[in-house]
Design a protein around this motif. Structure first.
Motif, PDB file in Angstrom:
ATOM      1  N   UNK A   1       0.765  -1.332   0.019  1.00  0.00           N
ATOM      2  CA  UNK A   1      -0.049   0.077   0.120  1.00  0.00           C
ATOM      3  C   UNK A   1       0.996   1.303  -0.002  1.00  0.00           C
ATOM      4  N   UNK A   2       0.601   2.099  -0.686  1.00  0.00           N
ATOM      5  CA  UNK A   2       1.288   3.490  -0.905  1.00  0.00           C
ATOM      6  C   UNK A   2       0.928   4.162   0.371  1.00  0.00           C
ATOM      7  N   UNK A   3       2.158   5.020   0.834  1.00  0.00           N
ATOM      8  CA  UNK A   3       1.773   5.735   2.021  1.00  0.00           C
ATOM      9  C   UNK A   3       0.662   6.847   2.089  1.00  0.00           C
ATOM     10  N   UNK A   4       0.676   7.599   0.744  1.00  0.00           N
ATOM     11  CA  UNK A   4      -0.410   8.585   0.933  1.00  0.00           C
ATOM     12  C   UNK A   4      -1.886   7.741   0.809  1.00  0.00           C
ATOM     13  N   UNK A   5      -1.977   6.630   0.220  1.00  0.00           N
ATOM     14  CA  UNK A   5      -3.223   5.706   0.350  1.00  0.00           C
ATOM     15  C   UNK A   5      -3.716   5.624   1.556  1.00  0.00           C
ATOM     16  N   UNK A   6      -2.623   5.086   2.366  1.00  0.00           N
ATOM     17  CA  UNK A   6      -2.772   4.782   3.732  1.00  0.00           C
ATOM     18  C   UNK A   6      -3.070   5.838   4.589  1.00  0.00           C
ATOM     19  N   UNK A   7      -2.444   6.978   4.463  1.00  0.00           N
ATOM     20  CA  UNK A   7      -2.837   8.279   5.229  1.00  0.00           C
ATOM     21  C   UNK A   7      -4.346   8.696   4.807  1.00  0.00           C
ATOM     22  N   UNK A   8      -4.669   8.599   3.654  1.00  0.00           N
ATOM     23  CA  UNK A   8      -5.717   9.290   3.297  1.00  0.00           C
ATOM     24  C   UNK A   8      -6.950   8.393   3.843  1.00  0.00           C
ATOM     25  N   UNK A   9      -6.813   6.924   3.565  1.00  0.00           N
ATOM     26  CA  UNK A   9      -7.621   5.969   4.392  1.00  0.00           C
ATOM     27  C   UNK A   9      -7.889   6.253   5.750  1.00  0.00           C
ATOM     28  N   UNK A  11      -7.279   9.079   7.433  1.00  0.00           N
ATOM     29  CA  UNK A  11      -7.961  10.296   7.755  1.00  0.00           C
ATOM     30  C   UNK A  11      -9.519  10.295   7.368  1.00  0.00           C
ATOM     31  N   UNK A  12      -9.805   9.283   6.345  1.00  0.00           N
ATOM     32  CA  UNK A  12     -11.208   9.003   6.200  1.00  0.00           C
ATOM     33  C   UNK A  12     -11.853   8.274   7.364  1.00  0.00           C
ATOM     34  N   UNK A  13     -11.224   7.197   7.977  1.00  0.00           N
ATOM     35  CA  UNK A  13     -11.613   6.379   9.176  1.00  0.00           C
ATOM     36  C   UNK A  13     -11.873   7.419  10.333  1.00  0.00           C
ATOM     37  N   UNK A  14     -10.665   8.155  10.369  1.00  0.00           N
ATOM     38  CA  UNK A  14     -10.659   9.121  11.816  1.00  0.00           C
ATOM     39  C   UNK A  14     -11.877  10.127  11.543  1.00  0.00           C
ATOM     40  N   UNK A  15     -12.032  10.734  10.382  1.00  0.00           N
ATOM     41  CA  UNK A  15     -13.198  11.854  10.011  1.00  0.00           C
ATOM     42  C   UNK A  15     -14.392  11.087  10.512  1.00  0.00           C
ATOM     43  N   UNK A 183     -12.753  17.024   4.105  1.00  0.00           N
ATOM     44  CA  UNK A 183     -12.289  16.225   2.996  1.00  0.00           C
ATOM     45  C   UNK A 183     -11.274  16.871   2.158  1.00  0.00           C
ATOM     46  N   UNK A 184     -11.644  18.303   1.721  1.00  0.00           N
ATOM     47  CA  UNK A 184     -10.686  18.817   0.740  1.00  0.00           C
ATOM     48  C   UNK A 184      -9.464  19.072   1.719  1.00  0.00           C
ATOM     49  N   UNK A 185      -9.442  19.561   2.957  1.00  0.00           N
ATOM     50  CA  UNK A 185      -8.355  20.013   3.715  1.00  0.00           C
ATOM     51  C   UNK A 185      -7.560  18.844   4.060  1.00  0.00           C
ATOM     52  N   UNK A 186      -8.138  17.454   4.309  1.00  0.00           N
ATOM     53  CA  UNK A 186      -7.377  16.335   4.561  1.00  0.00           C
ATOM     54  C   UNK A 186      -6.450  15.922   3.122  1.00  0.00           C
ATOM     55  N   UNK A 187      -7.390  16.014   2.195  1.00  0.00           N
ATOM     56  CA  UNK A 187      -6.777  15.446   0.901  1.00  0.00           C
ATOM     57  C   UNK A 187      -5.306  16.310   0.523  1.00  0.00           C
ATOM     58  N   UNK A 188      -5.621  17.643   0.796  1.00  0.00           N
ATOM     59  CA  UNK A 188      -4.371  18.382   0.457  1.00  0.00           C
ATOM     60  C   UNK A 188      -3.297  18.061   1.259  1.00  0.00           C
ATOM     61  N   UNK A 189      -3.758  17.849   2.722  1.00  0.00           N
ATOM     62  CA  UNK A 189      -2.541  17.521   3.694  1.00  0.00           C
ATOM     63  C   UNK A 189      -1.733  16.217   3.133  1.00  0.00           C
ATOM     64  N   UNK A 193       2.330  15.703   2.292  1.00  0.00           N
ATOM     65  CA  UNK A 193       3.011  14.729   2.895  1.00  0.00           C
ATOM     66  C   UNK A 193       3.483  13.682   2.157  1.00  0.00           C
ATOM     67  N   UNK A 194       2.574  13.116   1.400  1.00  0.00           N
ATOM     68  CA  UNK A 194       2.972  11.798   0.247  1.00  0.00           C
ATOM     69  C   UNK A 194       3.786  12.379  -0.772  1.00  0.00           C
ATOM     70  N   UNK A 195       3.935  13.685  -1.131  1.00  0.00           N
ATOM     71  CA  UNK A 195       4.766  14.241  -2.217  1.00  0.00           C
ATOM     72  C   UNK A 195       6.225  14.331  -1.621  1.00  0.00           C
ATOM     73  N   UNK A 196       6.196  14.866  -0.394  1.00  0.00           N
ATOM     74  CA  UNK A 196       7.436  14.972   0.262  1.00  0.00           C
ATOM     75  C   UNK A 196       8.317  13.845   0.569  1.00  0.00           C
ATOM     76  N   UNK A 197       7.341  12.873   1.019  1.00  0.00           N
ATOM     77  CA  UNK A 197       7.946  11.407   1.272  1.00  0.00           C
ATOM     78  C   UNK A 197       8.489  10.699  -0.123  1.00  0.00           C
ATOM     79  N   UNK A 198       7.552  10.742  -1.172  1.00  0.00           N
ATOM     80  CA  UNK A 198       7.777  10.038  -2.381  1.00  0.00           C
ATOM     81  C   UNK A 198       8.925  10.643  -2.809  1.00  0.00           C
TER      82      UNK A 198
END
Length: 852
Positions: A1-9, A11-15, A183-189, A193-198
């Protein structure tokens, strides 16, 4: 699993959990607030209604007024969420009659009966019932009541289902507006983060993908980067620290394979010993598969013998580079005292790969790494080296490889040189007497047998001289063995100088010497013998105390074919003549007359008869000489010796064994001694090993093997306790026959030993071909090793050879405590000799005690 997908998923669960939890919490809060407010409102409405009703009642109201009031209260809640209903209790009905009101239910009746208020909350409404209790003021009108009795009840019903539904609807609307924004704010974050790490990981991956070998790893430079997060930056720092550690310990697969191959090269085989230069060339080629090495070199010194310097080049080399490398090698050798004399050896160059590139090096490109070892006993020392590019040794891993190569080279070449040196020494001492440098007894027998055959073919005569020093025992007893050894050496040179060219002198043993004089008549033999006697008379030795010693010798002679037609008979004849010279006063040459010939052969015939009678009458007596375990100081074995009882006088084996062999009764003699020895040892309680001499000449008798097995089987002595000693009285013509016989004995469980090892060439043939368990070192080497470095070296060499082959060693002629202590220091397994115990018919206690 990619890290941005993991963070997004995540974030969705947390939201979802957050908004769900918030909705549930707010819903509960609203519900509690509505219910609480409803309860307060009900209570307030009840109090107001009661107060208004009391006010009217106190003014005295009519029935119609009361009915109007009740109807107005009931209708006041129409269109609102709250409804108020007043109920008349039974006491009031009794006085004022029934009015129109809803029928009383159980809750109302309970409240009227108990006088307690009741509150019932449902999901739809809240119902409060408050009883109207009579007090003193009420008794004026309600004469049938008493204080505290319920006159009626006020019921307040308040519906809040609609109110809660409206609140929930408004809450959901608010959440619906917030969710897209969140959702927009979480996706942007997540994207940031994913861009920097990748980006950082991609950069790191690109750097690591450049690593294909350990050398690439060591050249890798990982840039310091900012992930934007303290934790990830710490991981990056730890990764770079790990990379630095890996650089220090990483080893190429090829290097590991090479190191494993080096371990295999530690095995020293006969092929390596024979072709060791080719071995080193192959090693150099293998090394260049791992690191660039121009050359290997080795030089060794064993005892005082310096071997040449051997230089091995990977490919063809220019003359200038050779000189440059020789200079560097000499510089290294000058730093070692043992090899500082660089002019004492020659230099040999070898090319491993003649088709390789031409090697041409400058001083800046040359780096020489050497390794050396030196031991004192035995004196072995060596230096090996490797020439590589100057930068190679800076790499720690390759430095370790170089060290492994040098260790292998030291082991292999050093072992080869030592084996070559000691094998050559063993071969030399197998033919030579180490003290006098003359031929030994074994070579004498071989040369004399050859001379008999040559004389038969060409029809000429030759002479044999047996020379025995007079009173030599007194020299040893009075002046010590060191003076005695010097005396023997000078004596040998004196005799050698008196012989003709082509004559052969050998040391037969102790103070006896023999000389072969080819193509000589009796007159010539006599002349040479007299010349020898005169030369011996000129011998003079000055002891350290200044005593001058002179020498004489008794000489007996025999001539082929006048006196005998075989070597053994010639020697027996010469021995008899030498004995006659001793009897006649010593310092003489005994020249045989015709009467002497007749008398000597009559003596030989009498000895032959004596042997036959001893066997027939079983007058052959077994004697036992103990064998000591040097480490435990316990008697662990006995050697069986034979004696003939001649009217109470014990005749030693060396006086009749040769005769028994000559007349063909040796196998009967051996069987008789073995049978009686096994019975005697069993009767005396010996449970250790039994050494039995086995004459190769007995093998020609077909019944020998059968009788041997029969006697041992009848004795109940296990085969693994019996050790057969192979003697070398005669050269075995048919080694294949002996080999088959000994292999059969070994298969039956018997053990084998070589007696007098080192006394002749046959010893080495036996060792190579037969499954030997013990080596019994020739006693002369043991007796002289404290005074002779050559003898000590010979004993050390035999011990080392036996250890490599897994063979135990027995030292013979142990005649002093000093020799026994030296054997213990040299880790010789067993000892035998007069100091341990003399041959006797009775055995001694197992726990050995030194003689007083």
């Amino acid at each position: 699993m990619r890290i941005n997908s993991f963070i997004l998923a995540t974030s969705a669960v947390v939201a979802a959990l957050f908004f769900g939890g918030a909705y549930w919490s707010l819903d509960r809060v609203f519900d509690n607030i509505v219910r609480t407010n409803a309860a307060r409102a009900s209570d307030a409405a009840t109090r107001i209604t009661f107060a208004a009703m009391y006010q009217l009642m106190s003014q005295g109201w009519s029935r119609s007024q009361a009915d109007d009031f009740l109807r107005s209260m009931a209708s006041s809640g129409t269109g609102s969420s709250m409804q108020v209903q007043i109920y008349r209790g039974p006491l009031v009905v009794d006085v004022y009659g029934v009015i129109a009101q809803p029928e009383l239910d159980d809750v109302l009746r309970q409240s009227l009966a108990t006088g307690e208020s009741v509150r019932i909350d449902t999901s739809e409404e809240s119902r409060h019932v408050y009883p109207l209790l009579a007090d003193e003021r009420c008794l004026k009108c309600h004469v049938n009541a008493t204080p505290g009795v319920a006159l009626g009840a006020i019921e307040v019903r308040q519906e809040y289902a609609g109110l809660l539904a409206d609140a929930r609807r408004e809450l959901l609307l608010a959440f619906a507006l917030l969710l897209p924004l969140a959702g927009i704010l979480a996706g942007a974050a997540v994207w940031w983060v994913g861009r920097r790490i990748e980006n950082a990981v991609a950069s790191l991956q690109e750097e690591f993908e450049q690593v294909g070998a350990v050398s690439d790893l060591k050249a890798l430079v990982v840039a310091e980067r900012d992930f934007g997060f303290v934790e990830l930056n710490r991981i990056d720092d730890a990764l770079r620290a790990l990379l630095d550690k890996v650089r220090g310990i990483a080893v190429d697969k090829e290097i590991l394979t090479f190191e494993i191959g080096l371990l295999e090269k530690f095995v020293i085989t006969a092929d390596v010993v024979r072709d060791w230069r080719e071995y080193v060339c192959r090693l150099l080629i293998d090394i260049n598969g791992i690191l660039p090495a121009h050359m290997l070199f080795s030089i060794f010194k064993i005892d005082d013998e310096m071997f040449d310097l051997e230089v091995f080049w990977f490919g063809p080399v220019t003359g200038e580079t050779k000189k440059r490398m020789e200079f560097h090698i000499r510089e290294e050798l000058l730093r070692t005292a043992n090899f500082s004399d660089t002019g004492a050896f020659a230099i040999h160059h070898h090319i491993a790969n003649t088709d390789g590139l031409l090697i041409e090096l400058s001083d800046d490109e040359v780096a020489v790494r050497v390794k050396s070892f030196f031991v004192d006993k035995p004196k072995i020392g060596g230096i090996v080296g490797i020439g590589v590019h100057a930068g190679v040794l800076e790499d720690e891993t390759r430095y370790l490889v170089v060290e492994s190569v040098l260790s292998t080279l030291l082991n292999v070449v050093g072992s080869v040189k030592a084996i070559y040196k000691y094998t050559r020494d063993l071969e030399y001492y197998a033919t030579r007497d180490p003290l006098t440098d003359l031929f030994n007894q074994r070579v004498f027998w071989e040369l004399s047998s050859y001379e008999v055959g040559r004389a038969q073919r060409h029809g000429y005569s030759f002479g044999l001289l047996l020379i025995d020093l007079d009173n030599f025992k007194l020299v040893n007893d009075n002046h010590g063995h060191a003076v005695g050894d010097t005396y023997l050496q000078r004596f040998a040179r004196q005799v050698q100088g008196a012989l003709r060219d082509g004559d052969i002198l050998a040391r037969y043993g102790g103070d006896e010497f023999v000389a072969l004089l080819p193509e000589a008549t009796q007159e010539t033999v006599v002349v040479v013998a007299q010349r020898i006697r005169a030369a011996i008379e000129q011998l003079e030795i000055v002891t350290p105390e200044g005593v001058r010693l002179h020498g004489t010798a008794s000489i007996g002679l025999a001539v082929y074919p006048d006196h005998a037609d075989s070597t053994k008979d010639l020697l027996m004849f010469a021995d008899n003549m030498m004995y006659r010279a001793k009897v006649a006063g010593k310092d003489q040459v005994a020249v045989p007359s015709q009467d002497d010939v007749v008398e000597i052969f009559r003596d030989i015939s009498q000895k032959s008869l004596m042997v036959i009678e001893a066997i027939e009458n079983q007058r052959v007596i077994p004697y036992f000489q103990p064998v000591l375990d040097v480490a435990t100081r316990q008697i662990v074995a006995y050697e069986v010796l034979s004696r003939i009882d001649l009217e109470g006088q014990m005749i030693r084996a060396d006086e009749f064994v040769e005769i028994a062999e000559k007349i063909g009764v040796i196998h009967r003699l051996d069987m008789l001694v073995l049978e009686r020895a096994l019975k005697a040892l069993s009767a005396q309680g010996h449970d250790g090993e039994i050494f039995v001499n086995l004459s190769p000449r007995a093998l020609v008798f077909s019944e020998f093997a059968r009788d041997l097995r029969r006697i041992i089987a009848a004795s109940d002595v296990p085969p693994d306790r019996i050790v057969f000693e192979i003697t070398e009285r005669d050269t075995v013509k048919n080694l294949a026959l002996l080999e088959r016989f000994l292999i059969d004995l070994k298969a039956d469980g018997f053990k084998l030993a070589i007696d007098d090892f080192g006394s002749g060439f046959s010893s080495f043939h036996y060792l190579r071909r037969f499954p030997i368990d013990y080596l019994k070192i020739e006693g002369d080497f043991i007796a002289n090793m404290l005074n002779s470095d050559k003898d000590r070296t010979f004993v050390t060499s035999i011990r080392s050879l036996a250890r490599e082959m897994g063979i135990a060693v027995v030292a013979e002629y142990v005649e002093s405590p000093e020799v026994l202590r030296e054997l213990e220091r040299m880790e010789i397994h067993r000892a035998q000799g007069y100091y341990i115990g003399r041959p006797a018919p009775q055995i001694i206690p197992r726990d050995w005690q030194p003689p007083a």
